[in-house]
Design a protein around this motif. Sequence first.
Motif, PDB file in Angstrom:
ATOM      1  N   ASP A   1       0.831  -1.199   0.000  1.00 50.77           N
ATOM      2  CA  ASP A   1       0.000   0.000   0.000  1.00 50.77           C
ATOM      3  C   ASP A   1       0.870   1.256   0.000  1.00 50.77           C
ATOM      4  N   LEU A   2       1.898   1.279   0.847  1.00 49.48           N
ATOM      5  CA  LEU A   2       2.803   2.431   0.890  1.00 49.48           C
ATOM      6  C   LEU A   2       3.512   2.624  -0.448  1.00 49.48           C
ATOM      7  N   ALA A   3       3.926   1.527  -1.056  1.00 45.62           N
ATOM      8  CA  ALA A   3       4.593   1.602  -2.363  1.00 45.62           C
ATOM      9  C   ALA A   3       3.666   2.229  -3.389  1.00 45.62           C
ATOM     10  N   SER A   4       2.408   1.830  -3.364  1.00 50.40           N
ATOM     11  CA  SER A   4       1.430   2.367  -4.301  1.00 50.40           C
ATOM     12  C   SER A   4       1.177   3.853  -4.051  1.00 50.40           C
ATOM     13  N   ARG A   5       1.006   4.218  -2.809  1.00 57.42           N
ATOM     14  CA  ARG A   5       0.703   5.611  -2.452  1.00 57.42           C
ATOM     15  C   ARG A   5       1.862   6.564  -2.698  1.00 57.42           C
ATOM     16  N   PHE A   6       3.090   6.091  -2.431  1.00 60.16           N
ATOM     17  CA  PHE A   6       4.256   6.967  -2.514  1.00 60.16           C
ATOM     18  C   PHE A   6       5.109   6.733  -3.757  1.00 60.16           C
ATOM     19  N   GLY A   7       4.728   5.791  -4.599  1.00 59.08           N
ATOM     20  CA  GLY A   7       5.510   5.516  -5.799  1.00 59.08           C
ATOM     21  C   GLY A   7       6.843   4.855  -5.505  1.00 59.08           C
ATOM     22  N   LEU A   8       6.863   3.990  -4.500  1.00 60.46           N
ATOM     23  CA  LEU A   8       8.089   3.289  -4.108  1.00 60.46           C
ATOM     24  C   LEU A   8       8.239   1.998  -4.889  1.00 60.46           C
ATOM     25  N   SER A   9       9.471   1.553  -5.014  1.00 58.93           N
ATOM     26  CA  SER A   9       9.756   0.293  -5.676  1.00 58.93           C
ATOM     27  C   SER A   9      10.069  -0.757  -4.610  1.00 58.93           C
ATOM     28  N   VAL A  10       9.260  -1.813  -4.572  1.00 61.45           N
ATOM     29  CA  VAL A  10       9.443  -2.877  -3.582  1.00 61.45           C
ATOM     30  C   VAL A  10       9.396  -4.248  -4.253  1.00 61.45           C
ATOM     31  N   ALA A  11      10.024  -5.218  -3.605  1.00 56.18           N
ATOM     32  CA  ALA A  11       9.891  -6.625  -3.987  1.00 56.18           C
ATOM     33  C   ALA A  11       9.297  -7.330  -2.777  1.00 56.18           C
ATOM     34  N   ILE A  12       8.163  -7.991  -2.978  1.00 51.13           N
ATOM     35  CA  ILE A  12       7.415  -8.628  -1.885  1.00 51.13           C
ATOM     36  C   ILE A  12       7.019 -10.029  -2.318  1.00 51.13           C
ATOM     37  N   PRO A  13       7.594 -11.051  -1.714  1.00 48.70           N
ATOM     38  CA  PRO A  13       8.792 -11.103  -0.878  1.00 48.70           C
ATOM     39  C   PRO A  13      10.037 -11.005  -1.742  1.00 48.70           C
TER      40      PRO A  13
ATOM     41  N   THR B   1      19.606 -19.617   1.713  1.00 54.80           N
ATOM     42  CA  THR B   1      18.590 -18.868   0.987  1.00 54.80           C
ATOM     43  C   THR B   1      17.717 -18.143   1.994  1.00 54.80           C
ATOM     44  N   LEU B   2      17.672 -16.826   1.878  1.00 52.49           N
ATOM     45  CA  LEU B   2      16.843 -16.004   2.759  1.00 52.49           C
ATOM     46  C   LEU B   2      15.660 -15.463   1.980  1.00 52.49           C
ATOM     47  N   THR B   3      14.487 -15.594   2.551  1.00 53.64           N
ATOM     48  CA  THR B   3      13.298 -14.961   1.980  1.00 53.64           C
ATOM     49  C   THR B   3      12.862 -13.894   2.973  1.00 53.64           C
ATOM     50  N   VAL B   4      13.036 -12.658   2.545  1.00 52.86           N
ATOM     51  CA  VAL B   4      12.756 -11.494   3.376  1.00 52.86           C
ATOM     52  C   VAL B   4      11.380 -10.958   2.977  1.00 52.86           C
ATOM     53  N   PRO B   5      10.569 -10.540   3.945  1.00 57.03           N
ATOM     54  CA  PRO B   5       9.217 -10.074   3.611  1.00 57.03           C
ATOM     55  C   PRO B   5       9.179  -8.958   2.565  1.00 57.03           C
TER      56      PRO B   5
END
Length: 111
Positions: free
Chosen positions: A10-22, A31-35
């Motif tokens: 939601d924050l990425a959408s509102r602020f135009g941020l680039s995220v990878a989830i997960p 192997t790490l899977t980060v949220p």
Amino acid sequence: MTPFQKQWADLASRFGLSVAIPFTLSVEGATLTVPVLLKQFGGQNGMLLVTDYALIRPHADRLVELGYGYSCLSEPKSPHEVNDEAFVEMLLDWGWTGGGSPPEWLRGKAG
């Protein structure tokens, strides 16, 4: 998707941020899977966001060497539990590492 991941989507959408989830990465054979990976902030490769530090504790120093920042944040009580001003201050603290100029809403707060 966890409430934490939903909040960041939601924050990425509102602020135009680039995220990878997960976000999944390999560190020293593990192997790490980060949220959430928040790109363009924190380390050169972005900011790894977790709700449980134990997930990254064994690899924290190596993650920094690899160009990641990291932060352990609380799981939200509700998906809209965000103070926009405090959120922008947190991003300022982490620092813009993206190419070019930061978003206008961030430039206006820097200084």
